[in-house]
Design a protein around this motif. Structure first.
Motif: not given
Lengths: 419, 250
Positions: B66-70, B115-119
């Motif tokens: 799980w990855v998410e970029f701030p 990939v969370d928050e892919a927008q």
């Protein structure tokens, strides 16, 4: 320039469907002279597209001798393309490249005399790309037409081996030095499941072959059995592999009334100093090097058994596509390994080397350079040996006759009839 | 197992249509090693549903990362972030090298990369993910999970849109769905008057799971204080006031 019309093709793929991309990538087959370059996203420098090109040619940039210089890598890619007889270069995601990079590929195609296919996915090209293409003879096709022109050869075993040129040689697991009576059980006890599976696979292979041989032999005597054992271990690169096969054969032979004994020390010493066969595995390993000098020096070492000192004294005219002349002897180069030599000869000729110039030099960035010292030649060979796990050259290298009757005895294997 | 929003005690996992579709879609993309998009407004349960599906896959020995970029990542940050998430080790080096290394890592074994928050991804990042996914050597499924404008971003790029194998577009619960789902969501609603649920949804929660969870957290506390097993209108109105609901509701 030997570019003829139309050697450059622009392939349009407006739909950009994954199936088309998969079909495109499946065409990569250096054995058939087709290289597919996958352009890495991001800013396109000569360094990055040269790295993509080398990757398409099966080069591993983590190996020694890999350079960061874009021009040098581009030059290396061009000599490997000549050496490997690449005839078709397919550039995937060409639409992401600047016109300058298209120019680089077109120049390369002209230099190496190959067909260039620039595959553009999605929307239209930039004005710069269009303008640049106006200057060159060009044919435009759709992705469907392109794929119809390039039927996929299928997935036969040979093709699979060809399109996977970058697999390193995997060392055989270290096996216990137990006697054949407890060897399998000890392997089961001591080895990781994957390693054990591999060892057991080899043992089963050797046992099956030996059983078949015994059932077909009219009167299994020790001389005939020696021939069989020799066939069983002759191509083994690793002592542990030879030992696993011999242990299985020992067990099968004992039941048939033949006692096979193995002197482990002699087996280890003989496997260590034997020259490796020039087979697909070795050539695949050599082809992973972008540096032609390392690959060529290692190939010549395997082929001739000559010392690094002797190899460093070779001139360009001592080597041809199909043969190497060293110390008054001529060695034929197996067809599958010729590309490695040809690539290096091209590299030297491109650097301006004449027939009497050094074959191996310390040249950088396409310069002629000085003759390699024996130490550099040795280091080139050692680099390959270390990375591949193969013994390519040793002070005690032997040039034994393959028909020598003492072959098995040197390896510490003896056979006697006990019943 | 995935935890509920605010770690809400007593909350049950509800098989809404979107939840079930997500379980199916994640299983499908994992099997096909394909790409999937899961998008919708914030608070509709996308992340919860995808996490739930990923946990089930992990139990079946499929590695899930799980990855998410701030913030909007660069190609280098995206690549380094995924490498760190997959290997647990910080990778340094130039962008090209990192992409190559990531390609090798993603070739090791089948895995699901979420990939969370892919927008937040820009064209270059999306192109990098496509490049890695198209690589014949790699073997990973890619789930892109995103909020409001996720699909707008993803569908803008044909190279990605044509590769989306499964897409689940989350929507807020309709009024009828609220009446069906919420009584099963938490004990305080089990015997609640449907008119009361309608009132809460109309004034405060608007068919949004995150709003319901947040509302329930407060309401459940009040229920405990008042020793009420089921939410009453008075408790609901108090909670709505605390939630910042409209004066009319209170």
């Amino acid at each position: 320039m030997q570019l003829r019309e139309p050697r450059i093709w622009l392939v349009h793929d407006p739909e950009d469907a994954p199936a088309s991309t998969r079909a495109l990538h499946a065409l990569a087959d250096l054995g058939r002279g087709i290289a597919v370059v996958r352009v890495t996203p991001g800013p396109q420098t000569l360094q990055s597209i040269a790295a993509d090109l080398l990757k398409a040619l099966g080069k591993d940039h983590s190996l020694p001798g890999t350079m960061r210089n874009g021009e040098e890598n581009w030059r290396r890619a061009s000599v490997w393309m000549s050496g490997e007889r690449v005839r078709q270069l397919i550039v995937d995601r060409a639409e992401t490249l600047q016109p300058k990079r298209w120019q680089d590929f077109i120049g390369l195609a002209a230099h190496c005399g190959l067909d260039l296919w620039l595959v553009a996915h999605g929307g239209s090209l930039t004005r710069g790309q269009r303008e640049m293409l106006d200057d060159w003879p060009l044919a435009e096709v759709t992705i469907k037409q392109f794929l119809a022109m390039h039927p996929n050869p299928g997935t036969d075993t040979d093709a699979e081996a060809r399109v996977k040129p970058d697999g390193p040689v995997e060392p055989f697991p270290a096996v216990p030095r137990s006697d054949f009576t407890t060897f399998r059980a000890d392997c089961h006890l001591l080895l990781e499941p994957e390693a054990y599976e591999r060892v057991e696979g080899e043992m089963r292979y050797a046992a099956d072959l030996t059983r078949r041989w015994l059932s077909e032999a009219v009167t299994p005597d020790s001389a005939a059995m020696k021939e069989h054992l020799r066939e069983l271990i002759e191509g083994c690169r690793f002592t542990d592999l030879a030992l696993a096969r011999l242990r299985a054969a020992q067990a099968v032979c004992l039941v048939a009334g033949l006692l096979v004994t193995v002197d482990l020390e002699r087996l280890a010493a003989s496997t260590r100093t034997a020259r490796p066969l020039i087979d697909e595995q070795l050539v695949r390993e050599l082809r992973r090097y972008a540096c032609t000098r390392r690959a060529a020096a290692s190939l010549i070492s395997c082929l001739t058994g000559a010392s690094p000192e002797a190899i460093s004294r070779l001139n360009v005219n001592d080597v041809a596509e199909a043969e190497v002349r060293i110390a008054g002897k001529t060695f034929g180069v197996p067809a599958l390994a010729r590309g490695v030599l040809v690539a290096h000869i091209h590299a030297r000729l491109q650097a301006g080397a004449g027939p009497d110039d050094a074959l191996l030099s310390n040249a950088h960035r396409g310069s002629l350079g000085e003759r390699c010292t024996p130490r550099t030649a040795r280091r080139s060979i050692d680099d390959v040996a270390r990375a591949s796990g193969l013994m390519l050259w040793d002070e005690r290298s032997t040039k034994e006759d393959r028909s020598n009757q003492q072959w098995l005895r040197r390896r510490g294997v003896s056979v006697s009839v006990i019943g | 197992m995935s935890s509920h929003y605010l770690n809400l005690e007593g909350a049950r996992t509800i098989n809404t249509a979107w939840f079930k579709l997500t379980q199916l879609a994640i299983a499908e993309i994992a099997e096909e090693l394909a790409m999937g998009a899961f998008h919708g407004d914030a608070g509709l349960g996308k992340t919860f549903a995808v996490r739930y599906a990923a946990t089930a896959l992990a139990r079946a020995d499929m590695e899930c990362t799980w990855v998410e970029f701030p913030e909007k990542p660069t190609m280098r940050r995206l690549t380094a972030g995924i490498l760190r998430a997959v290997t647990g080790v910080e990778h340094r080096g130039e962008r090209y090298r990192l992409i190559t290394d990531l390609g090798h890592v993603l070739s090791e074994r089948p895995r699901l990369l979420i990939v969370d928050e892919a927008q937040r991804l820009n064209r270059d990042c999306i192109e990098t993910l496509r490049h890695l996914h198209d690589d014949p050597g790699t073997c990973f499924a890619l789930a892109l999970v995103g909020g409001n404008d996720c699909w707008d971003v993803l569908s803008r790029y044909p190279m990605l849109r044509s590769r989306i194998f499964a897409r689940v577009a989350f929507e807020a619960m309709t009024f009828d769905e609220v009446l069906q789902v919420i009584p099963k969501f938490h004990g305080i609603y089990e015997h609640a008057d449907p008119k009361l649920l309608a009132l809460i949804d109309d004034h405060c929660t608007h068919g949004n799971f995150r709003n319901w969870a947040s509302f329930t957290k407060r309401a459940a506390k009040l229920c405990v204080t008042q020793r009420a097993p089921t939410i009453t209108e008075a408790l609901a109105r108090s909670t709505m006031t605390l939630q910042g609901g409209s004066r009319a509701a209170a």
